[in-house]
Design an enzyme around this catalytic site. Structure first.
Site, PDB file in Angstrom:
ATOM      1  N   GLU A 252      11.575   0.070  -2.290  1.00  0.00           N
ATOM      2  CA  GLU A 252      11.231   0.723  -3.540  1.00  0.00           C
ATOM      3  C   GLU A 252      12.344   1.734  -4.043  1.00  0.00           C
ATOM      4  OE1 GLU A 252       6.234   0.542  -3.703  1.00  0.00           O
ATOM      5  OE2 GLU A 252       7.495   2.457  -3.016  1.00  0.00           O
TER       6      GLU A 252
ATOM      7  N   GLU B 216       4.344  -5.939  -2.212  1.00  0.00           N
ATOM      8  CA  GLU B 216       3.356  -5.012  -1.989  1.00  0.00           C
ATOM      9  C   GLU B 216       2.224  -5.122  -2.891  1.00  0.00           C
ATOM     10  OE1 GLU B 216       4.391  -0.961  -1.095  1.00  0.00           O
ATOM     11  OE2 GLU B 216       6.193  -1.281  -0.051  1.00  0.00           O
TER      12      GLU B 216
END
Length: 897
Positions: free
Chosen positions: A195, A293
């Protein structure tokens, strides 16, 4: 499962289907002709390739096992987690790698304590189970995400040096992957950072970040040339961000294969938008894309009593995207998988550029209960790292883990229950290929929600009540049902409040409606306090440095624009607006703020909100407690005769502190009315709750229920008066006084013959007579069972109806029976068995029970024909049956001889 005819024929043959694409072909899973039977319903995704990734991140697994957790299949049998995942249709696992998630004396930080060695242990087990592995390098000693990308402790000396960091990333990545390769791990993909929306390994800015990305990619290419290189971002809902990231990667010549996104429905917009932004990257830059995710909740309970991310950090609206259940999880997984599959082939190579989906931490179940109050559980967290952070993690991450260490925040989003047993949603990655169906069993009706303001009429609110609702069934086939509401209760709405009333559908299902009435918004005297209209920016006077009114989409408290501030050096600013023409009196000034210091530490006294009236200034701090962790400042303001107030936002902040202020509002203070006592109403409601409902007629109970509904609505209001309370007390009291007892009649059951041979017919000569007085007008009703017919006639005058019931038996059946007399209350006139008490019933020959929907509240009295070997003796029975206003029937219970 819907398929086109040609594809159906191919799949029915048991071979893989070949889907034609713009530039070639790709293999599609050969699904069964019919979906499999399961405990969740999943529609197969058309055109899904055999190698579509159904992956799961199980990085915390080793610590969970060390903490005593076992994983079980749907039958409750303990299995190795990786074997269980493989059996459930999973083909990939994702494992995070932290550099050194331990203190100097070996105390783990938690979250699985996943360094390279522990990740390798799990990777070898995954490979042995036939699963491919994605290695997820965080390049941090603990959690890396958009809000924190902390440099590892060992790299601290050159923090911020992009060249040195890139060289170290290359060495570390190459060394770690070499050990994985030598161990025989089937590594299919490697993530360079996690991320990395704003930073990676402490490096920010695209020039420096791209050096780090390229260094990690180079190491992967050298050690595992067949593995795909993945770059991972998040916040796909923010317009233009993914296009910008992909463009920057291209401009900086970063060598990678897969552009990956996190996608959590709670925060990240729609699946349609997800498809759109990823397809743009795939088509523009010829890259593969995937979701790294995702997750959804199956319950709102907290397994370890240490707070959950959902629902504590999620708005109520976002919790409605899918059902909170295993079926909801299956729906979410399928929706995300379909969104990725819809990317299609954008480069003409015959393969779908949407590679697949990884579910995040589906096995992160609790390792105990009681939260931080349970010292034994805290010891387990600290010893094995099975919670998201241990107390020791505070040395590395003092502003997050140091404050909020504890257990699993996602145990209610796992695909296993709190005891480690697989939920029905676990095999969803298998079902998206085959399809799955379940029984047509009613599950729920979504609560209805209505909004209004306190100036709306009651009739206008009632007009919003839907006449039909959708009933959900386990197999996904919904049904439309008409609904009758307790709408009279809405007459007792009093002011702003949240009111709940009930209804019943034609199928007998309960449904609720929540009516949220808000107060008519008070006049706000700040001109554009949410900064949304650029033309109104002139009303604000901004001085100093670092602050400006600009778009801060995704970070603003209201809308897209805010008063945003940041500077590379220590800075000060102010934003001022003067308001005139105010009516003298008391006002309330409020504003909201979010942000933090450069190291994400909170700032409690750097920004302030103030108001100056008549030479006097009052103020309150606008705290900066973290990214989108909004603080609200409240300032009381007294406006004098000049009708003027000057509101000011001031900031005095250190270098690199950042944030915004939004939603500034000045409204007239209103007094909250004092509510009258409801003690006597509470007593009346409590008295009604003590009533034995079995003793009274349904009609009179319905009036009581209406009165109680009125009490519930009134008590939820904000402006009811003493007279309102007294009026509802009288409603409840009158309803209690008006309760009608069910009628009582005496029946006599008399056999005309005392001994029966097994198989004898009970006919006109050998009958069982039931004699009593009943209301007339029931007509003739025939009740049929497998082998019996029961006729009775209530057509005689009401004052003295003599009733004879004759039961005719099948002489070929050599069984004995229990004979029961069942009274059913609330009967009406006419024929039928419609559940309204109209005299009808269906007798179940196996149970002897009448259909409980056909009539209400009957008492059952039993007379027995007992088995005496070759003969049956009928025992005479005199009985009293309660509540026979509507009818009487005979129920038979078969007994095997």
């Amino acid at each position: 499962m819907r398929r086109n005819t040609a594809l159906t024929r191919i799949m029915a043959s048991g071979v893989a289907a070949i889907m034609l694409c713009a530039g070639g072909t790709f293999t599609v899973n050969a699904a069964e002709e019919e979906p499999v039977k399961a405990d969740v319903s999943v529609k197969a995704i058309q055109g899904l390739s055999d190698d579509f990734i159904g992956g799961m991140d199980v990085s915390s697994m080793l610590s969970l096992e060390e903490s005593g957790v076992t994983f079980k299949n749907a039958n409750g049998e303990v299995e190795d987690l990786f074997t269980l995942l493989k059996e459930s249709g999973v083909n990939y696992v994702r494992l995070r790698v932290w550099n050194d998630p331990f203190t100097a004396d070996g105390q783990g930080y938690g979250g699985g304590n996943v360094n390279a060695d522990r990740a390798l242990t799990m990777a070898k087990r995954a490979t042995a189970a036939g699963l491919k592995v994605l290695v997820d390098f965080h390049y941090s000693d603990f959690w890396a995400d958009p809000s924190k990308q902390q440099v590892p402790k060992a790299w601290k000396s050159f923090e911020g040096d992009a060249d040195k960091t890139a060289d170290t990333v290359y060495d570390y990545t190459k060394q770690t992957l070499t050990t994985f390769k030598q161990a025989g791990v089937d590594v299919g993909m490697v993530q360079v950072g996690n991320e990395t929306t704003a930073k990676i390994a402490g490096i920010s800015g695209w020039d420096g970040m791209s050096k780090v990305f390229s260094a990690g990619s180079k190491a992967i290419r050298e050690v595992l040339p067949e593995a795909k290189v993945v770059i991972h971002f998040t916040n796909p809902e923010k317009a233009g961000t993914y296009a910008t990231y992909a463009k920057q990667l291209s401009n900086h010549n970063v060598d990678y294969d897969v552009f990956a996104s996190s996608y959590y429905p709670f925060w990240h917009g729609t699946t349609e938008n997800l498809t759109s932004v990823l397809k743009n990257v795939a088509s523009t830059y010829k890259k593969d894309v995937m979701v790294a995710e995702t997750s959804w909740a199956y319950t709102l309970d907290d397994g370890d009593d240490d707070s959950n991310t959902v629902p504590s950090k999620v708005t109520a609206d976002n919790l409605k995207k899918y059902d909170i259940s295993p079926q909801g999880q299956a729906d979410e997984i399928r929706a995300v998988a379909e969104a990725v599959n819809n990317i299609g082939d954008n480069d003409g190579d015959g393969e779908n550029d949407g590679l697949g989906v990884f579910y995040w931490e589906p096995a992160w179940v609790p390792v105990g209960t009681g939260g931080k109050d349970n010292a034994e559980l805290v010891d387990t967290w600290n010893k094995y790292g099975g919670g998201w952070a241990t107390e020791a993690a505070g040395e590395y991450d003092p502003n997050d883990a140091g404050l909020y260490w504890g257990g699993s925040g996602v145990d209610n989003q796992a695909l296993f229950d709190f005891d480690g047993k697989a939920l029905a949603s676990l095999p969803t990655f298998k079902y998206i290929h085959t399809g799955a169906v379940t029984d047509h069993v009613f599950t729920k009706i979504d609560p209805v929600e209505i909004t209004a303001i306190d100036s709306d009429s009651i009739d206008a609110i009632k007009a919003q009540l839907p006449s039909e609702v959708t009933a959900h069934y386990q197999d996904g086939v919904d049904e439309t049902e008409t609904v009758t509401w307790q709408s009279a209760a809405l007459d007792w709405i009093r002011g702003a409040g949240t009111y709940t009333i009930t209804g019943t559908t034609n199928a007998g299902h309960d449904v609720t409606v929540t009516v949220t009435v808000t107060a008519t918004p008070a006049k706000d005297y700040v001109t554009d306090g949410s900064f949304e209209n650029a033309e109104n920016d002139k009303n604000w006077t901004i001085a100093g440095t670092g602050a400006s009114i600009t778009e801060d989409s995704g970070n603003a408290a209201d809308g897209k624009r805010a008063l945003k501030f940041w500077a590379s050096d220590a800075y000060s600013f102010s934003a001022t607006q003067t308001i005139t023409g105010l009516e003298p009196g008391e006002y309330v000034l409020t504003a909201m703020s979010q942000g933090a210091a450069a190291d994400n530490a909170a700032i409690t006294d750097g920004v302030a909100l103030s108001a100056t009236t008549g030479g006097k200034t009052t103020s309150d701090a606008l705290e900066l407690n973290g990214w989108v962790k909004f603080d609200t400042a409240t300032v009381p303001v007294t406006v004098g005769a000049d009708g003027t107030a000057t509101i000011t936002i001031t900031g005095n902040l250190p270098a690199d502190a950042w944030g915004n202020v939004d939603k500034v509002s000045l409204v007239k203070k209103t007094e909250t009315p004092v509510k009258p006592s409801t003690e006597n109403l509470d007593k009346a409601v409590a008295e009604a709750g003590k009533i034995n409902r079995d003793e009274y007629t349904n009609e009179s109970l319905a009036k009581l229920d209406q009165a109680l509904a009125a009490a519930d609505v009134l008590l939820a209001g904000s402006t009811y008066t003493e007279q309102d309370v007294n009026d509802v007390i009288k409603l409840v009291a009158d309803a209690i006084a008006g309760l009608a007892q069910k009628e009582v009649s005496s029946l006599t059951v008399t056999p005309s013959k005392t001994t029966y041979q097994v198989g004898d017919a009970i006919d006109a000569d050998h009958d069982l007579k039931v004699v009593g007085n009943y209301s007339a007008g029931m007509g003739n009703v025939t009740l049929s069972a497998d082998q019996f017919t029961l006729d009775y006639d209530f057509s005689a005058p009401a004052d003295a109806a003599k009733v004879t019931v004759t039961l005719k038996s099948n002489p070929n059946v050599t069984e004995t029976y229990t004979v029961a007399v069942t009274a059913r209350a609330e009967g009406g006139s006419g024929n039928g068995s419609d559940g309204a008490g109209n005299g009808g019933a269906t007798i179940n020959p196996d149970t002897g029970e009448g259909d409980k929907t056909n009539g209400a509240n009957g008492d059952k009295i039993t007379g027995v024909l007992s088995n005496t070997g070759s003969a049956v003796t009928a025992v005479g029975l005199a009985v009293v049956v309660l509540g026979v206003a509507g009818g009487v029937s005979l129920a038979l219970r078969r007994k095997r001889s």
